[in-house]
Design a protein around this motif. Structure first.
Motif: not given
Length: 195
Positions: A101-130
């Motif tokens: 929901d946040t991405l959909v809201r800010v993406a049209p504003m045409n500013k660079p976005i950096l996603l920060v997976p926080n408290m990440s433990q498994k790389e697969n979870d990050i890849n699935d989210a990405k």
């Protein structure tokens, strides 16, 4: 440079990242969160913006806009003033929808976005989210992972920069060095977006 930190899901590390950038790298803070404590912790560096206010002043120096877990009219202003939008999230099913929901809201504003997976433990979870985020947006968004860290929480509890803790020497320096290096690396990544 100015940065907006936002996610409509609460408890994902927005204020933790803002705190470490403010205490470690000299940013000013602008807290747009009625339940936030950043301005209480750092009253000299962070201005609290009341929820009923409709305008954000143009920042006069490098500023972090720290938003609570909700949408707000001031988000458009903060992003317009910003060189980068950071969207922290915890890579679990519970936080994915709020992040989408946040991405959909800010993406049209045409500013660079950096996603920060926080408290990440498994790389697969990050890849699935990405995968979900890239599919939703139709383009790839860069990520910078922050693994689970007791040291970062300690820095928040002690109301100081992790960099400061790592410079104390002895056992503390050893215990905090890895997290301090991560925050330095995050800052370096952020600087790549400086226009």
């Amino acid at each position: 440079m100015n940065i907006t930190i936002v996610n409509f899901k609460g408890g994902v590390g927005k204020s933790m990242i803002a705190h470490q950038l403010i205490t470690g790298f000299g940013f000013r803070g602008c807290e747009v969160d009625p339940y936030g404590s950043l301005s209480d912790r750092l009253p000299e560096q962070v201005e609290k913006i009341e929820i009923q206010e409709k305008q954000l002043a143009q920042p006069k120096q490098a500023t972090i806009f720290d938003f609570g877990g909700f949408d707000d009219v001031k988000l458009d202003q903060a992003v317009a003033y910003s060189d980068l939008v950071i969207i922290p999230f915890i890579p679990t099913l519970e936080t994915i929808q709020g992040t989408v929901d946040t991405l959909v809201r800010v993406a049209p504003m045409n500013k660079p976005i950096l996603l920060v997976p926080n408290m990440s433990q498994k790389e697969n979870d990050i890849n699935d989210a990405k995968f979900v985020f890239d599919e939703t947006l139709g383009f790839e968004v860069e990520m910078f992972a922050l693994p689970m860290s007791v040291a970062l929480q300690t820095a928040i509890n002690e109301n100081c920069s992790i960099l400061e803790l790592s410079n104390q020497g002895g056992i503390k320096a050893y215990a905090y060095r890895k997290s301090a290096n991560l925050i330095r690396d995050l800052h370096e990544k952020i600087r790549e977006y400086n226009s």
